[in-house]
Design a protein around this motif. Sequence first.
Motif, PDB file in Angstrom:
ATOM      1  N   ARG A   1      -8.487   1.817  -2.703  1.00  0.00           N
ATOM      2  CA  ARG A   1      -9.889   1.402  -2.556  1.00  0.00           C
ATOM      3  C   ARG A   1     -10.868   2.333  -3.259  1.00  0.00           C
ATOM      4  O   ARG A   1     -12.070   2.250  -3.050  1.00  0.00           O
TER       5      ARG A   1
ATOM      6  N   ASP B   1     -14.035   0.846  -5.059  1.00  0.00           N
ATOM      7  CA  ASP B   1     -15.030   0.334  -4.113  1.00  0.00           C
ATOM      8  C   ASP B   1     -15.761   1.480  -3.414  1.00  0.00           C
ATOM      9  O   ASP B   1     -16.977   1.447  -3.248  1.00  0.00           O
TER      10      ASP B   1
ATOM     11  N   THR C   1       0.826  -5.804  10.272  1.00  0.00           N
ATOM     12  CA  THR C   1      -0.341  -4.953  10.485  1.00  0.00           C
ATOM     13  C   THR C   1      -1.197  -4.979   9.223  1.00  0.00           C
ATOM     14  O   THR C   1      -0.678  -4.863   8.119  1.00  0.00           O
ATOM     15  N   THR C   2      -2.490  -5.123   9.390  1.00  0.00           N
ATOM     16  CA  THR C   2      -3.372  -5.099   8.212  1.00  0.00           C
ATOM     17  C   THR C   2      -3.674  -3.649   7.844  1.00  0.00           C
ATOM     18  O   THR C   2      -3.544  -2.735   8.673  1.00  0.00           O
ATOM     19  N   ALA C   3      -4.099  -3.460   6.607  1.00  0.00           N
ATOM     20  CA  ALA C   3      -4.474  -2.118   6.166  1.00  0.00           C
ATOM     21  C   ALA C   3      -5.622  -1.593   7.014  1.00  0.00           C
ATOM     22  O   ALA C   3      -5.654  -0.416   7.370  1.00  0.00           O
ATOM     23  N   ALA C   4      -6.561  -2.457   7.367  1.00  0.00           N
ATOM     24  CA  ALA C   4      -7.696  -2.035   8.193  1.00  0.00           C
ATOM     25  C   ALA C   4      -7.235  -1.587   9.578  1.00  0.00           C
ATOM     26  O   ALA C   4      -7.702  -0.568  10.098  1.00  0.00           O
ATOM     27  N   GLU C   5      -6.305  -2.331  10.185  1.00  0.00           N
ATOM     28  CA  GLU C   5      -5.780  -1.949  11.502  1.00  0.00           C
ATOM     29  C   GLU C   5      -5.061  -0.612  11.426  1.00  0.00           C
ATOM     30  O   GLU C   5      -5.256   0.265  12.278  1.00  0.00           O
TER      31      GLU C   5
ATOM     32  N   ILE D   1      -4.218   4.420   1.009  1.00  0.00           N
ATOM     33  CA  ILE D   1      -5.357   3.538   1.274  1.00  0.00           C
ATOM     34  C   ILE D   1      -6.549   3.938   0.415  1.00  0.00           C
ATOM     35  O   ILE D   1      -7.196   3.096  -0.205  1.00  0.00           O
TER      36      ILE D   1
ATOM     37  N   TRP E   1       0.825  -1.209   0.000  1.00  0.00           N
ATOM     38  CA  TRP E   1       0.000   0.000   0.000  1.00  0.00           C
ATOM     39  C   TRP E   1       0.864   1.266   0.000  1.00  0.00           C
ATOM     40  O   TRP E   1       0.375   2.353  -0.312  1.00  0.00           O
TER      41      TRP E   1
ATOM     42  N   PHE F   1      -5.430   1.762   9.162  1.00  0.00           N
ATOM     43  CA  PHE F   1      -6.398   2.818   8.847  1.00  0.00           C
ATOM     44  C   PHE F   1      -7.150   3.239  10.101  1.00  0.00           C
ATOM     45  O   PHE F   1      -7.352   4.429  10.357  1.00  0.00           O
ATOM     46  N   LYS F   2      -7.536   2.277  10.919  1.00  0.00           N
ATOM     47  CA  LYS F   2      -8.259   2.581  12.161  1.00  0.00           C
ATOM     48  C   LYS F   2      -7.396   3.432  13.101  1.00  0.00           C
ATOM     49  O   LYS F   2      -7.864   4.431  13.650  1.00  0.00           O
TER      50      LYS F   2
END
Length: 158
Positions: free
Chosen positions: A123, A126, A84-88, A119, A6, A90-91
């Motif tokens: 996305r 979407d 680390t995930t992108a969602a983690e 990010i 990313w 981003f949060k």
Amino acid sequence: MSLLEWCDEGPAIVSALASVEDAVNTMLDKDVGAVAIIDEQGIVAGMFTERDVLAKFALSGRDAKSTPVRELMSPMVEMATEETTAAEAFKVMLERHYRHLPVVDARGKVLGILSIRNILEGRIDDLLAELDAKDPGDVTKSNRQNVIQLPSSGTPRP
């Protein structure tokens, strides 16, 4: 997908011994809004961002060539890892109001810098589809026809 996928290629970094001018030039050269500040061992010491330029430097009267970036950087509190995930990430970025988050290895060496822009760009299709689906208008038409561009005089153009 690894968090590094990313990130922009080649993280924007400067030494803690660098000047504000060096940091700003690196941001301009890499077309990014932040640089990671690293210590003598290559470990993240902090971040220097566009916000730091505006809030801490722009009206200070200090000289960019002689002001050490370490005096104005934001010290690092949180960093991501490859796991680390992108969602983690981003949060954390949303909760802490970070626009940039360094991705580091186990020693704290910078591997990449994740930005909110990275990010969103990853996305965008979407997100646009979801926003269009929530639009009460015709979801098949392009809403760009409702966007105008202002010329430098400030007069709207069709």
